[in-house]
Write a protein that holds these residues in place. Structure first.
Motif, mmCIF file in Angstrom:
data_model
loop_
_atom_site.group_PDB
_atom_site.id
_atom_site.type_symbol
_atom_site.label_atom_id
_atom_site.label_comp_id
_atom_site.label_asym_id
_atom_site.label_seq_id
_atom_site.Cartn_x
_atom_site.Cartn_y
_atom_site.Cartn_z
ATOM 1 N N ASP A 69 0.834 -1.212 0.000
ATOM 2 C CA ASP A 69 0.000 0.000 0.000
ATOM 3 C C ASP A 69 0.864 1.256 0.000
ATOM 4 O O ASP A 69 0.648 2.180 -0.787
ATOM 5 N N LYS A 70 1.826 1.280 0.888
ATOM 6 C CA LYS A 70 2.681 2.462 1.005
ATOM 7 C C LYS A 70 3.519 2.667 -0.255
ATOM 8 O O LYS A 70 3.698 3.799 -0.709
ATOM 9 N N LEU A 71 4.039 1.586 -0.809
ATOM 10 C CA LEU A 71 4.885 1.699 -2.002
ATOM 11 C C LEU A 71 4.127 2.282 -3.192
ATOM 12 O O LEU A 71 4.642 3.153 -3.888
ATOM 13 N N ILE A 72 2.907 1.806 -3.424
ATOM 14 C CA ILE A 72 2.178 2.292 -4.604
ATOM 15 C C ILE A 72 1.711 3.737 -4.409
ATOM 16 O O ILE A 72 1.732 4.533 -5.339
ATOM 17 N N VAL A 73 1.342 4.095 -3.180
ATOM 18 C CA VAL A 73 0.973 5.491 -2.893
ATOM 19 C C VAL A 73 2.193 6.395 -3.060
ATOM 20 O O VAL A 73 2.121 7.450 -3.706
ATOM 21 N N MET A 74 3.336 5.961 -2.507
ATOM 22 C CA MET A 74 4.552 6.764 -2.636
ATOM 23 C C MET A 74 4.956 6.916 -4.094
ATOM 24 O O MET A 74 5.323 8.011 -4.528
ATOM 25 N N ALA A 75 4.891 5.827 -4.853
ATOM 26 C CA ALA A 75 5.277 5.869 -6.267
ATOM 27 C C ALA A 75 4.415 6.872 -7.034
ATOM 28 O O ALA A 75 4.934 7.701 -7.790
ATOM 29 N N LEU A 92 5.469 15.195 1.404
ATOM 30 C CA LEU A 92 6.375 15.001 2.536
ATOM 31 C C LEU A 92 5.611 14.612 3.796
ATOM 32 O O LEU A 92 6.014 13.698 4.526
ATOM 33 N N VAL A 93 4.512 15.288 4.074
ATOM 34 C CA VAL A 93 3.705 14.964 5.260
ATOM 35 C C VAL A 93 3.166 13.536 5.163
ATOM 36 O O VAL A 93 3.257 12.756 6.118
ATOM 37 N N ILE A 94 2.607 13.188 4.000
ATOM 38 C CA ILE A 94 2.017 11.857 3.834
ATOM 39 C C ILE A 94 3.081 10.771 3.939
ATOM 40 O O ILE A 94 2.909 9.790 4.675
ATOM 41 N N LEU A 95 4.181 10.931 3.223
ATOM 42 C CA LEU A 95 5.226 9.914 3.242
ATOM 43 C C LEU A 95 5.953 9.878 4.580
ATOM 44 O O LEU A 95 6.300 8.797 5.067
ATOM 45 N N GLN A 128 -6.793 9.176 0.552
ATOM 46 C CA GLN A 128 -5.564 9.223 -0.243
ATOM 47 C C GLN A 128 -5.772 8.562 -1.605
ATOM 48 O O GLN A 128 -5.355 9.105 -2.632
ATOM 49 N N LEU A 129 -6.407 7.400 -1.613
ATOM 50 C CA LEU A 129 -6.597 6.675 -2.865
ATOM 51 C C LEU A 129 -7.482 7.458 -3.828
ATOM 52 O O LEU A 129 -7.164 7.588 -5.012
ATOM 53 N N ILE A 170 -6.333 14.202 7.759
ATOM 54 C CA ILE A 170 -6.530 12.922 8.455
ATOM 55 C C ILE A 170 -5.194 12.215 8.659
ATOM 56 O O ILE A 170 -4.998 11.529 9.671
ATOM 57 N N THR A 171 -4.265 12.377 7.724
ATOM 58 C CA THR A 171 -2.928 11.795 7.860
ATOM 59 C C THR A 171 -2.249 12.330 9.118
ATOM 60 O O THR A 171 -1.696 11.566 9.911
#
Length: 188
Positions: A69-75, A92-95, A128-129, A170-171
């Motif tokens: 999940d994190k990898l695809i959002v970051m990408a 930056l905040v999200i990652l 996010q999605l 929300i993050t």
């Protein structure tokens, strides 16, 4: 190997194709990137559902699913930064939140402590999605009543930014909530 874990690994395998599509800011590759991201987002829900339903929840799956999940959002977020579709500080905040929470979970697990994900984290993921899909689509999309008269014109970038603002709030909120829970459990 089981179906839920295969779906999770499929999400990771989709990342290079997503990045390849996002090398161009043009409408068509961005549309296909959004479609791929949306399909991967569905597998995020589906793999967990199937694992619970089929009674095949594995340690490997529990480890790999949140990483995928994190990898695809970051990408996706990193690949659209050069196109100025998203403010760098939001990325930056999200990652940063994801890295901090992953680190805290690792620390807690070494102590044999599990801090369950809250509903805030689930809402964060949903927003996010949806935001990322909107940001990937980016362009105006017209819904036609007739060829001569568009019924509705939707700027997907604005839709994406609307949801990204909510996701960012929300993050931060869920990150602070998790940190508070972590401190209550670890520091006794």
């Amino acid at each position: 190997m089981n179906l839920p874990n295969i779906l999770t690994m499929g999400r990771i395998a989709a990342i290079p194709l997503l990045c390849l599509l996002l090398l161009s800011p043009e409408r068509t590759p961005c549309f296909w990137a959004a479609a791929l991201f949306a399909a991967a987002s569905v597998t995020d829900w589906l793999d967990g559902y199937l694992a619970r339903r089929m009674g095949i929840v594995t340690v490997f799956g529990k480890f790999l699913d949140p990483i995928a999940d994190k990898l695809i959002v970051m990408a996706a977020l990193i690949m659209i930064l050069p196109f100025d579709r998203v403010p760098a500080w939001m990325v930056l905040v999200i990652l940063g939140r994801e890295m901090i929470i992953t680190g805290l979970r690792g620390i807690a697990s070494t102590e044999g402590i599990v801090i369950p994900a809250s509903n805030l984290g689930k809402f964060k993921t949903i927003f996010q999605l949806v935001a990322i899909i909107g940001l990937l689509l980016h362009y105006d999309y017209r819904w036609f009543f007739s060829v001569d008269h568009p019924l509705l014109v939707v700027n997907m970038h604005n839709v994406g930014m609307f949801y990204l603002w909510i996701a960012t709030i929300i993050t931060i909120w869920s990150g602070v909530d998790y940190l508070y829970k972590f401190m209550r459990v670890i520091v006794k």
